[in-house]
Enzyme design. Structure first.
Site, PDB file in Angstrom:
ATOM      1  CB  SER A  95      -0.906   0.024   1.230  1.00 11.15           C
ATOM      2  OG  SER A  95      -1.651  -1.164   1.313  1.00 11.15           O
TER       3      SER A  95
HETATM    4  N1  SAH Z   1      -0.777  -4.951   4.138  1.00 12.34           N
HETATM    5  C1  SAH Z   1      -0.091  -5.245   2.885  1.00 12.34           C
HETATM    6  C2  SAH Z   1      -0.948  -4.859   1.695  1.00 12.34           C
HETATM    7  C3  SAH Z   1      -1.042  -5.996   0.754  1.00 12.34           C
HETATM    8  S1  SAH Z   1      -2.266  -5.913  -0.513  1.00 12.34           S
HETATM    9  C4  SAH Z   1       1.287  -4.605   2.848  1.00 12.34           C
HETATM   10  O1  SAH Z   1       1.598  -3.824   3.757  1.00 12.34           O
HETATM   11  O2  SAH Z   1       2.066  -4.914   1.945  1.00 12.34           O
HETATM   12  C5  SAH Z   1      -3.559  -6.923   0.159  1.00 12.34           C
HETATM   13  C6  SAH Z   1      -3.208  -8.366   0.461  1.00 12.34           C
HETATM   14  O3  SAH Z   1      -4.430  -8.989   0.900  1.00 12.34           O
HETATM   15  C7  SAH Z   1      -2.729  -9.184  -0.732  1.00 12.34           C
HETATM   16  O4  SAH Z   1      -1.478  -9.744  -0.441  1.00 12.34           O
HETATM   17  C8  SAH Z   1      -3.800 -10.263  -0.881  1.00 12.34           C
HETATM   18  O5  SAH Z   1      -3.309 -11.521  -1.281  1.00 12.34           O
HETATM   19  C9  SAH Z   1      -4.370 -10.340   0.514  1.00 12.34           C
HETATM   20  N2  SAH Z   1      -5.705 -10.926   0.617  1.00 12.34           N
HETATM   21  C10 SAH Z   1      -6.781 -10.751  -0.200  1.00 12.34           C
HETATM   22  N3  SAH Z   1      -7.831 -11.479   0.240  1.00 12.34           N
HETATM   23  C11 SAH Z   1      -7.426 -12.110   1.377  1.00 12.34           C
HETATM   24  C12 SAH Z   1      -8.042 -13.011   2.308  1.00 12.34           C
HETATM   25  N4  SAH Z   1      -9.309 -13.424   2.158  1.00 12.34           N
HETATM   26  N5  SAH Z   1      -7.320 -13.469   3.344  1.00 12.34           N
HETATM   27  C13 SAH Z   1      -6.030 -13.081   3.525  1.00 12.34           C
HETATM   28  N6  SAH Z   1      -5.377 -12.253   2.680  1.00 12.34           N
HETATM   29  C14 SAH Z   1      -6.066 -11.757   1.627  1.00 12.34           C
END
Ligand code: SAH
Length: 209
Positions: free
Chosen positions: A60
């Site tokens: 993000s």
């Molecule tokens: N907090 C992260 C942002 C990653 S983007 C950072 O600081 O880098 C969002 C993430 O949510 C992705 O890696 C995606 O695979 C994950 N995601 C989406 N649906 C999900 C679910 N149902 N359970 C766990 N992770 C999920």
């Protein structure tokens, strides 16, 4: 490339954009974001922008991480659940601000990399699991706060039920192009909802990958 001055510039920019909490700004300054992206992108790690982390996912934008962190720590939570570990950056920022973080990720290779980063940085208060966060992480519930870093069209019931009394859920809600950052506060069995700024997140998906 990752000089102190580059990091200070990011913090100055976040302050100019309205992030006021000094603890949050310090946590961003002290978290080496270049270690959470591919080496080829490391030179851009302190720009205020989302960057690809593979598997169609993104780390993000620092402003969003700061804004969500500011909302999250306002009520001084001890125990926090993050849904969507991704690169691990958001969890690493939170690591110095709360006692214990539980974080779940559905894409296994991303989780493996994030765990390596936590180990490398000596962040011992983060517990990470490969699982579908739409069902929360019941084993360690209730949580003082839950942060979801992917967008959902509806608010998963399991997350509401895993909130402690007065706990807060911070989650981007809405269809692609129409998402808003949303905060739900639990008062006994009542849930109070506030819709905040428009945001853009990757979708929250069900199941493992
Ligand atoms: N907090 C992260 C942002 C990653 S983007 C950072 O600081 O880098 C969002 C993430 O949510 C992705 O890696 C995606 O695979 C994950 N995601 C989406 N649906 C999900 C679910 N149902 N359970 C766990 N992770 C999920």
């Amino acid at each position: 490339m990752t000089s102190q001055r580059t990091r200070d510039r990011l913090v100055t920019r976040l302050r100019d954009e309205g992030i006021e909490n000094q603890d949050v700004l310090d946590a961003i300054r002290n978290t080496p974001r270049h270690l959470f992206v591919d080496e080829a992108l490391a030179s851009r790690a302190y720009e205020d922008t989302a960057l690809p982390i593979g598997y169609n996912q993104t780390i993000s934008q620092p402003y969003i991480v700061a804004a969500m962190t500011e909302l999250l720590i306002a009520h001084r939570p001890h125990k926090v659940l993050e849904v969507g570990t991704g690169s691990g950056y958001q969890a690493a920022v939170l690591s110095s601000l709360v006692d214990k973080i539980y974080t779940v990720e559905r894409i296994e290779p991303l989780l493996t990399l994030a765990r390596q980063r936590f180990r490398q940085l000596g962040l011992r208060n983060i517990r990470a699991a490969h699982s579908d966060g739409t069902v929360g992480w019941p084993d360690f519930a209730p949580y003082d706060a839950i942060i979801v870093t992917a967008a959902s069209e509806t608010i998963p019931d399991a997350l509401l039920h895993q909130l402690a009394p007065n706990g807060r859920l911070i989650i981007p809600v809405g269809k692609p192009g129409k998402q808003r950052l949303t905060v739900i506060t639990r008062n006994d069995d009542m849930f109070e909802r506030e819709d905040l700024d428009p945001v853009t997140f990757v979708p929250l998906l069900k199941g493992h990958a």
